[in-house]
Design an enzyme around this catalytic site. Structure first.
Site, PDB file in Angstrom:
ATOM      1  N   SER A   1       0.828  -1.210   0.000  1.00  0.00           N
ATOM      2  CA  SER A   1       0.000   0.000   0.000  1.00  0.00           C
ATOM      3  C   SER A   1       0.855   1.251   0.000  1.00  0.00           C
ATOM      4  O   SER A   1       0.394   2.315  -0.403  1.00  0.00           O
ATOM      5  CB  SER A   1      -0.856   0.043   1.266  1.00  0.00           C
ATOM      6  OG  SER A   1      -1.593  -1.128   1.391  1.00  0.00           O
TER       7      SER A   1
ATOM      8  N   HIS B   1      -1.901  -3.111  -6.711  1.00  0.00           N
ATOM      9  CA  HIS B   1      -2.514  -2.755  -5.426  1.00  0.00           C
ATOM     10  C   HIS B   1      -4.023  -2.911  -5.498  1.00  0.00           C
ATOM     11  O   HIS B   1      -4.720  -2.090  -6.091  1.00  0.00           O
ATOM     12  CB  HIS B   1      -2.116  -1.319  -5.040  1.00  0.00           C
ATOM     13  CG  HIS B   1      -2.636  -0.908  -3.714  1.00  0.00           C
ATOM     14  ND1 HIS B   1      -3.421   0.198  -3.516  1.00  0.00           N
ATOM     15  CD2 HIS B   1      -2.507  -1.498  -2.495  1.00  0.00           C
ATOM     16  CE1 HIS B   1      -3.741   0.279  -2.241  1.00  0.00           C
ATOM     17  NE2 HIS B   1      -3.206  -0.735  -1.605  1.00  0.00           N
TER      18      HIS B   1
ATOM     19  N   GLU C   1      -4.519  -0.387  -8.545  1.00  0.00           N
ATOM     20  CA  GLU C   1      -3.478   0.575  -8.914  1.00  0.00           C
ATOM     21  C   GLU C   1      -2.285  -0.238  -9.424  1.00  0.00           C
ATOM     22  O   GLU C   1      -1.741  -1.065  -8.685  1.00  0.00           O
ATOM     23  CB  GLU C   1      -3.091   1.430  -7.704  1.00  0.00           C
ATOM     24  CG  GLU C   1      -4.200   2.416  -7.314  1.00  0.00           C
ATOM     25  CD  GLU C   1      -3.928   3.169  -6.026  1.00  0.00           C
ATOM     26  OE1 GLU C   1      -4.326   4.339  -5.922  1.00  0.00           O
ATOM     27  OE2 GLU C   1      -3.329   2.588  -5.090  1.00  0.00           O
TER      28      GLU C   1
ATOM     29  N   ASN D   1      -4.510   5.680  -1.141  1.00  0.00           N
ATOM     30  CA  ASN D   1      -4.063   5.709   0.251  1.00  0.00           C
ATOM     31  C   ASN D   1      -3.411   7.031   0.621  1.00  0.00           C
ATOM     32  O   ASN D   1      -3.466   7.460   1.778  1.00  0.00           O
ATOM     33  CB  ASN D   1      -3.115   4.547   0.537  1.00  0.00           C
ATOM     34  CG  ASN D   1      -3.876   3.245   0.658  1.00  0.00           C
ATOM     35  OD1 ASN D   1      -5.103   3.245   0.770  1.00  0.00           O
ATOM     36  ND2 ASN D   1      -3.176   2.132   0.618  1.00  0.00           N
TER      37      ASN D   1
HETATM   38  N1  NAD Z   1      -5.603  -4.611   4.803  1.00  0.00           N
HETATM   39  C1  NAD Z   1      -5.933  -3.847   3.775  1.00  0.00           C
HETATM   40  O1  NAD Z   1      -7.026  -3.239   3.747  1.00  0.00           O
HETATM   41  C2  NAD Z   1      -5.005  -3.714   2.603  1.00  0.00           C
HETATM   42  C3  NAD Z   1      -5.487  -3.159   1.414  1.00  0.00           C
HETATM   43  C4  NAD Z   1      -4.662  -3.091   0.297  1.00  0.00           C
HETATM   44  C5  NAD Z   1      -3.353  -3.538   0.402  1.00  0.00           C
HETATM   45  N2  NAD Z   1      -2.910  -4.062   1.588  1.00  0.00           N
HETATM   46  C6  NAD Z   1      -1.511  -4.555   1.618  1.00  0.00           C
HETATM   47  O2  NAD Z   1      -1.563  -5.973   1.535  1.00  0.00           O
HETATM   48  C7  NAD Z   1      -0.463  -6.541   2.247  1.00  0.00           C
HETATM   49  C8  NAD Z   1      -0.998  -7.522   3.264  1.00  0.00           C
HETATM   50  O3  NAD Z   1      -1.804  -6.834   4.211  1.00  0.00           O
HETATM   51  P1  NAD Z   1      -2.948  -7.566   5.028  1.00  0.00           P
HETATM   52  O4  NAD Z   1      -3.706  -6.505   5.705  1.00  0.00           O
HETATM   53  O5  NAD Z   1      -3.629  -8.547   4.168  1.00  0.00           O
HETATM   54  O6  NAD Z   1      -2.046  -8.325   6.125  1.00  0.00           O
HETATM   55  P2  NAD Z   1      -2.467  -9.526   7.089  1.00  0.00           P
HETATM   56  O7  NAD Z   1      -1.625  -9.367   8.299  1.00  0.00           O
HETATM   57  O8  NAD Z   1      -3.938  -9.588   7.247  1.00  0.00           O
HETATM   58  O9  NAD Z   1      -2.001 -10.821   6.289  1.00  0.00           O
HETATM   59  C9  NAD Z   1      -0.656 -11.106   6.002  1.00  0.00           C
HETATM   60  C10 NAD Z   1      -0.519 -12.610   5.773  1.00  0.00           C
HETATM   61  O10 NAD Z   1       0.795 -12.891   5.299  1.00  0.00           O
HETATM   62  C11 NAD Z   1       1.228 -14.096   5.895  1.00  0.00           C
HETATM   63  N3  NAD Z   1       2.691 -14.124   5.836  1.00  0.00           N
HETATM   64  C12 NAD Z   1       3.580 -13.458   6.617  1.00  0.00           C
HETATM   65  N4  NAD Z   1       4.841 -13.755   6.213  1.00  0.00           N
HETATM   66  C13 NAD Z   1       4.735 -14.605   5.174  1.00  0.00           C
HETATM   67  C14 NAD Z   1       5.697 -15.262   4.345  1.00  0.00           C
HETATM   68  N5  NAD Z   1       6.999 -15.068   4.514  1.00  0.00           N
HETATM   69  N6  NAD Z   1       5.235 -16.106   3.389  1.00  0.00           N
HETATM   70  C15 NAD Z   1       3.927 -16.301   3.214  1.00  0.00           C
HETATM   71  N7  NAD Z   1       2.972 -15.703   3.965  1.00  0.00           N
HETATM   72  C16 NAD Z   1       3.385 -14.868   4.931  1.00  0.00           C
HETATM   73  C17 NAD Z   1       0.654 -14.055   7.286  1.00  0.00           C
HETATM   74  O11 NAD Z   1       0.563 -15.364   7.835  1.00  0.00           O
HETATM   75  C18 NAD Z   1      -0.720 -13.417   7.037  1.00  0.00           C
HETATM   76  O12 NAD Z   1      -1.721 -14.387   6.804  1.00  0.00           O
HETATM   77  C19 NAD Z   1       0.301  -5.377   2.850  1.00  0.00           C
HETATM   78  O13 NAD Z   1       1.349  -5.033   1.980  1.00  0.00           O
HETATM   79  C20 NAD Z   1      -0.753  -4.278   2.884  1.00  0.00           C
HETATM   80  O14 NAD Z   1      -0.189  -2.997   2.862  1.00  0.00           O
HETATM   81  C21 NAD Z   1      -3.703  -4.169   2.667  1.00  0.00           C
END
Ligand code: NAD
Length: 558
Positions: free
Chosen positions: A128, A149, A161, A199
């Protein structure tokens, strides 16, 4: 050919998704719905099971709601292979990574993917806020690294994005854009800047809403209600933070602060850090700003603040309402109170024509809506103090002046509040009840009861420029103008980012043109003067448009 997307860079038929948390599970669902084969990877067997269960729940819900047939669900799930560890990704054509928002973690992951995946595979990050360029240079193929994204929830939000770095090849961008189109998404290609479009505009607003809760300026549920009902947003900022995940939101803000010019509005509010440390991560942990039925659930458990609290005891009875102001304003307000069953006395006070106030002697409430000039309002409140009974509630509808400046002119400031009506003809519309440092508890309770009597949503807040709704909305509009000024994205791309990525009913430029750039500029100046926050200074382009008497969409057309 079914199940394949051909870009200049080759054919994409099998994709990998790394990390099946809040975003990854939804992204895997989007790909499988689009007919692609998916290899879904997690770090442990437990996390993998959790991801599989999230996908099963989401697709079951789609079947229950008639958005997917049971056979299509089975087909969709049948296209997904689940695995622990990256070696399962050796044969995929494209990988989207959705692991936690930490640069060191993502750089290590991309270096591993570079070794494991085929040399032709495209490596995409769902980051993000982190630099896609810094992630790309951790691999030996920075030309094949791109940002993809997605927005939360990925199966619902249409925007992607597509982040192109200085090294990303044109054919890779083309292939990713073609893939987005095939998935039914709208891809917007942009450069590698902190927070990209959506964002960069969203997170200052979310952080500021947390600051309002932390300082007790307004309550959690009232801030959310104000933004939903006052701006038509699909959810309020605190409910949205719970959906995003407070840990992820913290990391995004922290990165944006460091990468985005150290704008203090992005420095995470201390309350966020405390909540993350305490395990209050939002929906995913079952509690954040709200409490949920269970981890992962969207169902809020009622508590002291939700649903909105009933008017507190101490409200004085209100039957007779005086309305004093310009002809237009008193007509509207008179109808509003009259239809709700109050006895209304209207006094019209247009320039050069001043009705007498003697009839207001026994009013329980007087609502003022004269021209928005401090001297005129102060003079009227001084007169009202002479005429009205001691236990009257005096309310000003100002949206731009400090209520305390008006209250002091009444010489009974304890009985004065602001009642700022937003789009008042709409049932359920928001009324900001402005409590000054001198307002009595009874006055505020009475104002709450009156709002309930009108069938409107009262939101009690402090006496600062913009109250709740415009203090949160206008800086976001101003930031959109700054983004346009920096030539990072066009008016249409920015508007699309907010409507298709965040579900807003209209993008910032549509809202700016509707409200009038001059109205936004005027309040933005007050916000800046009051807070001295450099990030709130009106964008020069906003000033210029107001001077030239133009609107944003005229400018885009001309
Ligand atoms: N939460 C949101 O609304 C949102 C929206 C758009 C983008 N993002 C981006 O998406 C990404 C993930 O965010 P999220 O909120 O889904 O996080 P999250 O914490 O909900 O999920 C992350 C997942 O990654 C797994 N993980 C950690 N290390 C790992 C590895 N080495 N190999 C495989 N899996 C692994 C974890 O077990 C977990 O299930 C971030 O970069 C975030 O900025 C998040």
């Amino acid at each position: 050919m079914a199940g394949e997307t051909t870009g200049a860079g080759g054919t994409i038929s099998t994709v990998g998704v790394v990390g099946l948390g809040t975003m990854g599970a939804g992204i895997a669902e989007v790909f499988a719905r689009g007919g692609l084969r998916v290899v879904a990877v997690e770090i442990t067997a437990e996390a993998l099971e959790h991801g599989r269960a999230t996908l099963a729940r989401s697709t079951d819900r789609a079947v229950e709601r008639g958005r997917l047939s049971a056979a299509d669900r089975d087909g969709l799930l049948g296209r997904i292979t689940f695995a622990v560890g990256l070696p399962a990704l050796a044969e995929v054509d494209l990988v989207v990574e959705a692991v936690p928002e930490r640069l060191d973690l993502k750089r290590r992951l991309f270096a591993d993917l570079d070794r494991i995946c085929r040399p032709t595979a495209i490596l995409a990050s769902n980051t993000s806020s982190l630099s896609v360029t810094e992630i790309a240079v951790a691999t030996g193929r920075p030309d094949r690294v791109v940002g993809m994204h997605f927005f939360n929830p990925a199966p619902v939000m249409k925007l992607v994005e597509v982040v192109r770095t200085v090294t990303t090849s044109t054919e890779v961008v083309g292939a990713v854009q073609a893939l987005c189109a095939r998935l039914g998404k709208v891809g917007v290609t942009i450069g590698d800047r902190a927070g990209f479009i959506a964002n960069a505009l969203l997170f200052g607003y979310l952080n500021q809403a947390v600051a309002m809760v932390e300082s007790g300026y307004a309550s959690r549920a009232e801030i959310d209600a104000a933004m939903r009902l006052g701006c038509g947003l699909p959810m309020g900022p605190l409910a949205l933070l719970d959906l995003i995940g407070l840990d992820t939101a913290y990391e995004i803000l922290d990165t944006m602060y460091r990468r985005g010019g150290r704008d203090r509005r992005h420095a995470p509010v201390p309350l966020l850090r405390q909540m993350v440390t305490a395990g209050l991560l939002g929906r995913k942990s079952g509690q954040g700003f709200y409490r949920y039925e269970r981890p992962g659930s969207a169902a809020v458990v009622p508590d002291g603040q939700t649903p909105l609290a009933a008017p507190p005891d101490g409200a004085r009875p209100v039957r007779r309402v005086g309305v004093v102001g310009t002809a237009d304003a008193v007509t509207g307000l008179g109808e509003l109170f009259g239809q709700a069953g109050y006895d209304v006395l209207v006094v019209s006070r247009d320039a050069g024509r001043t009705g007498g106030l003697a009839g207001l002697a026994d009013a329980d409430l007087v609502v003022e809506a004269v021209a928005d000039e401090l001297a005129a309002k102060q003079a009227l409140f001084a007169e009202l103090a002479e005429v009205c009974k001691p236990e009257v509630l005096l309310a000003t509808t100002t949206g731009t002046l400090p209520v305390i400046d008006i209250a002091m002119a009444a010489r009974r400031p304890a009985e004065v509040v602001g009642l700022h009506l937003i789009d008042p003809t709409r049932a359920g519309a928001v009324v900001e009840i402005v409590r000054t440092v001198r307002s009595s508890a009874e006055a505020v309770a009475t104002a709450r009861a009156v709002c309930a009597g009108l069938g409107r949503t009262g939101v009690v807040c402090g006496d600062r420029a913009g109250f709740v709704v415009r203090a949160l909305l206008f800086p976001y509009l101003n930031d959109a103008v700054r983004m346009l000024e920096a030539s990072y994205a066009s008016v249409d791309d920015i508007d699309h980012a907010m409507t298709l990525g965040c579900g807003y009913p209209a993008g910032p430029f549509e809202v700016l043109d509707r409200l009038g750039p001059e109205v936004v500029l005027r309040l933005q100046r007050s916000l800046y003067r009051e807070s001295r926050e450099p990030g709130l200074a009106p964008a020069p382009l906003l000033e210029q448009l107001v001077t030239a008497g133009r609107r944003f969409r005229d400018r885009a057309a001309g």
